[in-house]
Scaffold this motif. Structure first.
Motif, PDB file in Angstrom:
ATOM      1  N   ALA A  33     -13.247  -1.250  -5.805  1.00 55.11           N
ATOM      2  CA  ALA A  33     -13.846  -0.314  -6.568  1.00 55.11           C
ATOM      3  C   ALA A  33     -14.104   1.271  -6.772  1.00 55.11           C
ATOM      4  CB  ALA A  33     -15.275  -0.517  -6.882  1.00 55.11           C
ATOM      5  N   GLU A  34     -13.860   1.733  -4.998  1.00 56.00           N
ATOM      6  CA  GLU A  34     -14.073   3.105  -4.956  1.00 56.00           C
ATOM      7  C   GLU A  34     -12.492   3.598  -5.356  1.00 56.00           C
ATOM      8  OE1 GLU A  34     -14.687   0.912  -3.728  1.00 56.00           O
ATOM      9  OE2 GLU A  34     -17.333   1.383  -2.503  1.00 56.00           O
ATOM     10  N   LEU A  35     -11.680   2.869  -5.268  1.00 60.02           N
ATOM     11  CA  LEU A  35      -9.711   3.365  -6.023  1.00 60.02           C
ATOM     12  C   LEU A  35      -9.853   3.819  -7.284  1.00 60.02           C
ATOM     13  CD1 LEU A  35      -6.518   4.071  -5.678  1.00 60.02           C
ATOM     14  CD2 LEU A  35      -6.250   1.605  -5.631  1.00 60.02           C
ATOM     15  N   ARG A  36     -10.779   2.334  -8.175  1.00 57.11           N
ATOM     16  CA  ARG A  36     -10.666   2.494  -9.354  1.00 57.11           C
ATOM     17  C   ARG A  36     -11.097   3.976 -10.035  1.00 57.11           C
ATOM     18  NH1 ARG A  36     -10.714  -4.036 -10.895  1.00 57.11           N
ATOM     19  NH2 ARG A  36      -8.573  -4.081 -10.775  1.00 57.11           N
ATOM     20  N   GLU A  37     -12.566   3.801  -9.822  1.00 58.67           N
ATOM     21  CA  GLU A  37     -13.349   5.088  -9.971  1.00 58.67           C
ATOM     22  C   GLU A  37     -12.326   6.792  -9.642  1.00 58.67           C
ATOM     23  OE1 GLU A  37     -17.442   4.148  -7.791  1.00 58.67           O
ATOM     24  OE2 GLU A  37     -17.228   3.188  -9.295  1.00 58.67           O
ATOM     25  N   ALA A  38     -12.457   5.984  -8.213  1.00 56.60           N
ATOM     26  CA  ALA A  38     -11.397   7.718  -8.356  1.00 56.60           C
ATOM     27  C   ALA A  38      -9.856   7.887  -8.870  1.00 56.60           C
ATOM     28  CB  ALA A  38     -10.817   8.210  -6.169  1.00 56.60           C
ATOM     29  N   VAL A  39      -9.261   6.953  -9.380  1.00 61.89           N
ATOM     30  CA  VAL A  39      -8.393   7.298 -10.458  1.00 61.89           C
ATOM     31  C   VAL A  39      -9.264   7.657 -11.918  1.00 61.89           C
ATOM     32  CG1 VAL A  39      -6.615   6.402 -11.572  1.00 61.89           C
ATOM     33  CG2 VAL A  39      -6.851   6.276  -8.695  1.00 61.89           C
ATOM     34  N   ALA A  40      -9.966   6.959 -12.528  1.00 61.29           N
ATOM     35  CA  ALA A  40     -10.324   6.782 -13.652  1.00 61.29           C
ATOM     36  C   ALA A  40     -11.116   8.186 -13.908  1.00 61.29           C
ATOM     37  CB  ALA A  40     -11.711   6.016 -13.835  1.00 61.29           C
ATOM     38  N   ALA A  41     -11.654   8.837 -12.947  1.00 61.70           N
ATOM     39  CA  ALA A  41     -12.334  10.256 -13.191  1.00 61.70           C
ATOM     40  C   ALA A  41     -11.659  11.121 -13.098  1.00 61.70           C
ATOM     41  CB  ALA A  41     -13.756  10.433 -11.446  1.00 61.70           C
ATOM     42  N   ALA A  42     -10.212  10.491 -12.629  1.00 58.77           N
ATOM     43  CA  ALA A  42      -9.536  12.217 -12.213  1.00 58.77           C
ATOM     44  C   ALA A  42      -8.989  12.375 -13.736  1.00 58.77           C
ATOM     45  CB  ALA A  42      -7.857  11.722 -11.360  1.00 58.77           C
ATOM     46  N   ASP A  43      -7.535  13.958 -14.212  1.00 61.78           N
ATOM     47  CA  ASP A  43      -6.809  13.633 -15.216  1.00 61.78           C
ATOM     48  C   ASP A  43      -5.768  13.194 -15.234  1.00 61.78           C
ATOM     49  OD1 ASP A  43      -9.136  15.250 -17.069  1.00 61.78           O
ATOM     50  OD2 ASP A  43      -9.776  16.466 -15.514  1.00 61.78           O
ATOM     51  N   ALA A  44      -5.686  13.550 -14.324  1.00 65.86           N
ATOM     52  CA  ALA A  44      -3.737  12.850 -13.892  1.00 65.86           C
ATOM     53  C   ALA A  44      -4.024  11.853 -12.193  1.00 65.86           C
ATOM     54  CB  ALA A  44      -3.012  14.282 -13.732  1.00 65.86           C
ATOM     55  N   VAL A  45      -2.881  11.846 -11.903  1.00 68.06           N
ATOM     56  CA  VAL A  45      -2.379  11.056 -10.577  1.00 68.06           C
ATOM     57  C   VAL A  45      -1.499  11.777  -9.682  1.00 68.06           C
ATOM     58  CG1 VAL A  45      -1.844   8.791  -9.847  1.00 68.06           C
ATOM     59  CG2 VAL A  45      -4.138   9.452 -11.737  1.00 68.06           C
ATOM     60  N   LEU A  46      -1.140  11.694  -8.752  1.00 74.65           N
ATOM     61  CA  LEU A  46       0.144  12.461  -8.335  1.00 74.65           C
ATOM     62  C   LEU A  46       0.561  11.246  -7.265  1.00 74.65           C
ATOM     63  CD1 LEU A  46       2.263  14.813  -7.847  1.00 74.65           C
ATOM     64  CD2 LEU A  46       1.080  15.434  -6.048  1.00 74.65           C
ATOM     65  N   LEU A  47       1.464  10.466  -7.269  1.00 73.24           N
ATOM     66  CA  LEU A  47       1.516   8.881  -6.025  1.00 73.24           C
ATOM     67  C   LEU A  47       3.017  10.079  -4.941  1.00 73.24           C
ATOM     68  CD1 LEU A  47       1.880   6.161  -8.488  1.00 73.24           C
ATOM     69  CD2 LEU A  47      -0.544   7.552  -7.357  1.00 73.24           C
ATOM     70  N   VAL A  48       2.393   9.752  -4.172  1.00 67.23           N
ATOM     71  CA  VAL A  48       3.571  10.956  -2.606  1.00 67.23           C
ATOM     72  C   VAL A  48       3.928   9.730  -2.060  1.00 67.23           C
ATOM     73  CG1 VAL A  48       3.465  12.228  -1.210  1.00 67.23           C
ATOM     74  CG2 VAL A  48       1.811  12.337  -2.656  1.00 67.23           C
ATOM     75  N   THR A  49       5.539   9.730  -1.550  1.00 69.89           N
ATOM     76  CA  THR A  49       5.769   8.177  -1.578  1.00 69.89           C
ATOM     77  C   THR A  49       7.355   8.284  -0.761  1.00 69.89           C
ATOM     78  OG1 THR A  49       6.656   5.541  -2.344  1.00 69.89           O
ATOM     79  CG2 THR A  49       7.300   7.116  -4.225  1.00 69.89           C
ATOM     80  N   PRO A  50       6.981   7.527   0.211  1.00 74.74           N
ATOM     81  CA  PRO A  50       7.980   7.202   1.401  1.00 74.74           C
ATOM     82  C   PRO A  50       8.414   6.061   0.810  1.00 74.74           C
ATOM     83  CG  PRO A  50       6.159   6.077   1.804  1.00 74.74           C
ATOM     84  CD  PRO A  50       6.066   6.676   0.556  1.00 74.74           C
ATOM     85  N   GLU A  51       9.774   5.597   1.061  1.00 72.60           N
ATOM     86  CA  GLU A  51      11.159   4.666   1.077  1.00 72.60           C
ATOM     87  C   GLU A  51      10.807   3.818   1.692  1.00 72.60           C
ATOM     88  OE1 GLU A  51      14.699   5.348  -1.933  1.00 72.60           O
ATOM     89  OE2 GLU A  51      15.669   4.619   0.215  1.00 72.60           O
ATOM     90  N   TYR A  52      10.355   2.618   1.756  1.00 68.70           N
ATOM     91  CA  TYR A  52      11.157   1.401   2.569  1.00 68.70           C
ATOM     92  C   TYR A  52      11.716   0.099   2.037  1.00 68.70           C
ATOM     93  CZ  TYR A  52       6.632   3.348   4.372  1.00 68.70           C
ATOM     94  OH  TYR A  52       5.756   4.219   5.545  1.00 68.70           O
ATOM     95  N   ASN A  53      13.089   0.297   2.652  1.00 65.60           N
ATOM     96  CA  ASN A  53      13.777  -0.654   1.798  1.00 65.60           C
ATOM     97  C   ASN A  53      14.409  -1.019   1.224  1.00 65.60           C
ATOM     98  OD1 ASN A  53      13.729  -2.455   4.669  1.00 65.60           O
ATOM     99  ND2 ASN A  53      12.155  -3.214   4.434  1.00 65.60           N
ATOM    100  N   GLY A  54      14.600   0.749   0.633  1.00 67.12           N
ATOM    101  CA  GLY A  54      14.846   1.054  -0.795  1.00 67.12           C
ATOM    102  C   GLY A  54      14.155   0.710  -2.597  1.00 67.12           C
ATOM    103  N   THR A  55      13.108   0.678  -2.090  1.00 64.64           N
ATOM    104  CA  THR A  55      11.808   0.509  -2.718  1.00 64.64           C
ATOM    105  C   THR A  55      10.472   1.545  -2.185  1.00 64.64           C
ATOM    106  OG1 THR A  55      10.925  -0.631  -4.815  1.00 64.64           O
ATOM    107  CG2 THR A  55      10.783  -1.493  -2.112  1.00 64.64           C
ATOM    108  N   LEU A  56       9.581   1.415  -2.922  1.00 63.72           N
ATOM    109  CA  LEU A  56       8.040   1.629  -2.428  1.00 63.72           C
ATOM    110  C   LEU A  56       7.201   0.556  -1.841  1.00 63.72           C
ATOM    111  CD1 LEU A  56       5.687   1.198  -5.478  1.00 63.72           C
ATOM    112  CD2 LEU A  56       7.886   0.328  -5.596  1.00 63.72           C
TER     113      LEU A  56
END
Length: 185
Positions: free
Chosen positions: A65-88
């Motif tokens: 619920a906290e994750l969904r609320e934080a993202v729903a309340a935001a105007d935009a989302v930035l995802l910062v990802t490493p690469e594990y075995n060729g994917t996210l």
């Protein structure tokens, strides 16, 4: 928008406290354009794996619920990802899965989403960023393709991700992401 500021929710696909990707997210928070606030959404590692049987409003697993609320309340989302075995990493994919529900009305629905990251490989995590964009698009987010930062971790100097050149790249990526909010309105 809250307090007339645009808000950005930042999710990091690495759970390691000192990871380069976590540092990249911190650089983003430290170098926001004027009129923008952002926060790193923690707790991705504690989320249960997505399972429709446990996706029940009122009795969601811890942190969902906290994750969904934080993202729903935001105007935009930035995802910062490493690469594990060729994917996210699974932790980021799992968060995207939780954010994609309920079907057609997930927390990322229609929101501008940018993807940046750092990886050890010679292609700077290109595959993970591509796969993340694909997953986000299917999950209902509006992928901002022009948000692009890909770093090869082995080529970082002593300044790491806080070198002037990298800070400039991250700042520009944030500007592009934030500018895309106005386009969506």
């Amino acid at each position: 928008m809250s307090d007339n500021k645009l808000t950005v929710a930042i999710l990091v696909g690495s759970l390691r406290a000192a990871s380069v990707n976590r540092q990249l997210a911190e650089v983003a928070v430290e170098n926001l354009p004027a009129g923008v606030s952002a926060s790193i959404v923690d707790g991705l590692g504690g989320l249960a794996f997505y399972n429709e049987d446990i996706d029940v409003e009122g009795s969601l697993p811890a942190g969902v619920a906290e994750l969904r609320e934080a993202v729903a309340a935001a105007d935009a989302v930035l995802l910062v990802t490493p690469e594990y075995n060729g994917t996210l990493p699974a932790v980021l994919k799992n968060a995207i899965d939780w954010l994609s529900r309920p079907f057609g009305a997930g927390a990322m629905g229609g929101k501008p989403v940018g993807v940046i990251g750092a990886a050890m490989g010679q292609y700077a995590g290109t595959w993970s960023r591509q796969d993340t964009r694909k997953s986000v698009g299917i999950a209902g987010g509006r992928v901002v393709e022009d948000v692009e930062v890909g770093l090869i971790t082995g080529k970082l100097d002593d300044a790491g991700v806080r070198s002037e050149a990298i800070v400039d790249q991250v700042t520009e990526a944030l500007r592009v992401l934030v500018d895309s909010v106005a386009v969506a309105v």
